[in-house]
Scaffold this active site. Structure first.
Site, short mmCIF file in Angstrom:
data_model
loop_
_atom_site.label_atom_id
_atom_site.label_comp_id
_atom_site.label_asym_id
_atom_site.label_seq_id
_atom_site.Cartn_x
_atom_site.Cartn_y
_atom_site.Cartn_z
N THR A 58 7.52 -1.26 -4.09
CA THR A 58 8.60 -0.34 -4.41
C THR A 58 9.00 0.50 -3.21
O THR A 58 10.15 0.92 -3.09
CB THR A 58 8.17 0.58 -5.58
OG1 THR A 58 7.72 -0.23 -6.67
CG2 THR A 58 9.31 1.45 -6.04
N TYR A 146 -4.44 -5.87 -4.39
CA TYR A 146 -3.14 -5.95 -5.07
C TYR A 146 -2.88 -7.41 -5.39
O TYR A 146 -2.59 -8.21 -4.49
CB TYR A 146 -2.07 -5.36 -4.15
CG TYR A 146 -0.68 -5.24 -4.73
CD1 TYR A 146 -0.38 -5.52 -6.06
CD2 TYR A 146 0.36 -4.80 -3.91
CE1 TYR A 146 0.89 -5.38 -6.55
CE2 TYR A 146 1.65 -4.67 -4.40
CZ TYR A 146 1.91 -4.95 -5.72
OH TYR A 146 3.19 -4.82 -6.20
N LYS A 174 -4.89 -3.41 -8.33
CA LYS A 174 -3.58 -3.27 -8.96
C LYS A 174 -3.22 -4.64 -9.50
O LYS A 174 -3.04 -5.58 -8.75
CB LYS A 174 -2.52 -2.78 -7.99
CG LYS A 174 -1.14 -2.64 -8.66
CD LYS A 174 -0.05 -2.19 -7.71
CE LYS A 174 1.29 -2.12 -8.45
NZ LYS A 174 2.41 -1.74 -7.56
#
Length: 304
Positions: A58, A146, A174
């Protein structure tokens, strides 16, 4: 109602429970807007985020320079102080470069590292495992793996996660794998803190032992997402489910509309008059109709 199960101890959620995958604000000309980043970070913390992730997907990490990444950490740390952990995205497709970014993030004041699987080159699992170990060995910071194979092309397989959990600085994941069984397998066999990376899984993963979430939607609605976890911790599982369902239309618009979450998050923040600015190429800004739809759904969420 059930008895609250989660604790707020650092071992259960090493980076907090309600984390925002923060956008990186840019000025109209596309330069890094550090003042805007500080103002946005302050708002997010005030409205319920107990951790911030910088320079992730993001945060447009592929289009920011190493110097910009370090400057962003320094500026946000100055704004929020020690109130919340700052986790720095440092993952690249190059192990050597990832190590360099990890060391720079540590120097700039980050509290943890988010390390995505090397993308494009699609390393096999043994090479992937070695990559993460080298990064974890390089600094003194705790590491969150991640797992987002839809973007990287490479899954961190559950058995690889289980082996990596033996490393003293690999403490979290994540999870954007969309493999709920795989996540529960790792949860049952390790002490890794699992963070939902897909907002539709925030409550579901939390309910089976997850640590919380790392959310793009939290850029706009941090308090509404946090309320889901708070209701669950208070033992009101029906209210937690209601609040999760209430947020679902905005989650769908922001994350499943055919546009990257970065684009929709910045469109909504700009519509709200909050720091965001343009996206960097190759991304393109959302159109007016999309921005108006996001704003209308956001307002419905706040009214509910």
């Amino acid at each position: 109602m059930t008895t609250a199960r989660h604790s707020a101890t650092p071992s259960a959620a090493p980076f907090g429970r309600a984390l925002c995958a923060m956008i990186t604000p840019f000025g109209d000309a596309g330069a890094l807007d550090l003042d805007g980043a500080q103002r946005l970070a302050e708002r997010l913390v005030t409205d319920g985020c107990d951790g911030l992730v910088l320079s992730g997907t993001t945060g447009e990490a592929p289009t920011t320079t190493d110097a910009e990444k370090a400057a962003l950490i320094t500026a946000v740390r100055e704004a929020v102080g020690d109130r919340v952990p700052i986790v720095a995205g440092v993952g690249t497709f190059d192990t050597r470069h990832t190590v360099e970014l990890a060391l720079a993030a540590e120097k700039a004041g980050a509290d943890g590292l988010l390390v995505v699987s090397p993308y494009y080159s699609k390393p096999p699992q043994d090479a992937l495992e070695e990559h993460f170990r080298q990064v974890a060995d390089a600094s003194g910071l705790p590491v969150a793996l991640y797992d987002i194979p839809g973007r990287t092309g490479t899954r961190i397989e559950p058995d690889t996660m289980i082996r990596l959990a033996e490393h003293p600085r690999i403490v979290a994941v994540k999870d954007c794998s969309y493999d709920f069984l795989g996540a529960q397998k790792v949860l049952s066999r390790t002490e890794l803190a699992y963070y939902a990376g897909c907002e539709e899984h925030n409550l579901a993963l939390y309910a089976v032992g997850g640590a919380g979430y790392i959310s793009t939607v939290a850029n706009a609605a941090p308090a509404r997402l946090r309320a889901v976890l708070d209701a669950f911790d208070a033992g009101d599982t029906a209210e937690a489910a209601r609040l999760q369902q209430r947020a679902t239309p905005l989650i769908e618009l922001m994350m499943s509309s055919g546009l990257p979450g970065t684009v929709t998050a910045k469109a909504l923040l700009n519509a709200l008059g909050l720091p965001a600015g343009p996206v960097r190429a190759p991304l393109r800004p959302a159109g007016r109709e999309t921005a108006d739809g996001l704003l209308a759904e956001y307002e419905r969420l706040l009214a509910g």
